[in-house]
Design an enzyme around this catalytic site. Structure first.
Site: not given
Ligand code: ZN
Length: 167
Positions: A46, A51, A89-90, A131-132, A135
């Site tokens: 995701g 991001q 998380c990326l 989660h997304e 963000h």
């Molecule tokens: Zn994340």
């Protein structure tokens, strides 16, 4: 479409509330293509537009055989049951921690074409959506740990053994 650099913790844009996408916005498809390419290159499940430095309410997900982009997503219904599971998380590479999420959610949003979409997600997919969408409000998974001490680092060379997937 080339992948982009993923902003890391400390970038101000990750902490901002993203703006709603206006109807008929130009460049939306390009943005989504860039998001998919970036997520895929990072082997993520995701990604949210902030991001990659774009403060707009757009997410892409690829989990439990659902691969989609969602514009202006909102959680409109949640289960009573919650599940505690490891999350990463990326934008915070190599760190993981246990986060409580609703076991299932109904998410409403729009497709790239502007069509209204409603999707009921459970388990991993429900977690990814939560989660997304977090963000988009400037919230990161580490904000949701019961105790910051629960955060742990998995060294990159052992990352293939990591217990969680990143989003
Ligand atoms: Zn994340």
């Amino acid at each position: 479409m080339a992948a982009q650099e993923i902003l890391q913790l400390g970038s101000e844009i990750l902490r901002q509330k993203a703006k709603r996408v206006p109807k008929g916005m130009r460049g939306l498809r390009k943005l989504v293509d860039r998001m998919f390419a970036t997520m895929d290159t990072a082997s993520g499940i995701g990604l949210a537009a902030p991001q990659i430095g774009v403060s707009l309410r757009v997410i892409v997900v690829d989990a439990d055989e659902v691969r989609m982009a969602l514009v202006n997503p909102e959680i409109v219904k949640t289960s009573e049951e919650c599940i505690l599971d490891e999350e990463g998380c990326l934008s915070y590479s190599s760190y993981y921690g246990p986060v409580n999420r609703y076991q299932s959610v109904v998410v409403k949003g729009r497709s790239l074409e502007g069509k209204e979409i409603r999707i009921r997600a459970t388990d991993l997919l429900a977690r990814v959506f939560q989660h997304e969408i977090d963000h988009l409000d400037g919230t990161l998974f580490l904000d949701r740990l019961d105790d910051p001490e629960q955060l742990y680092r998995v060294e990159p060379e052992t990352e293939s053994d990591s217990p969680a997937e990143d989003s």
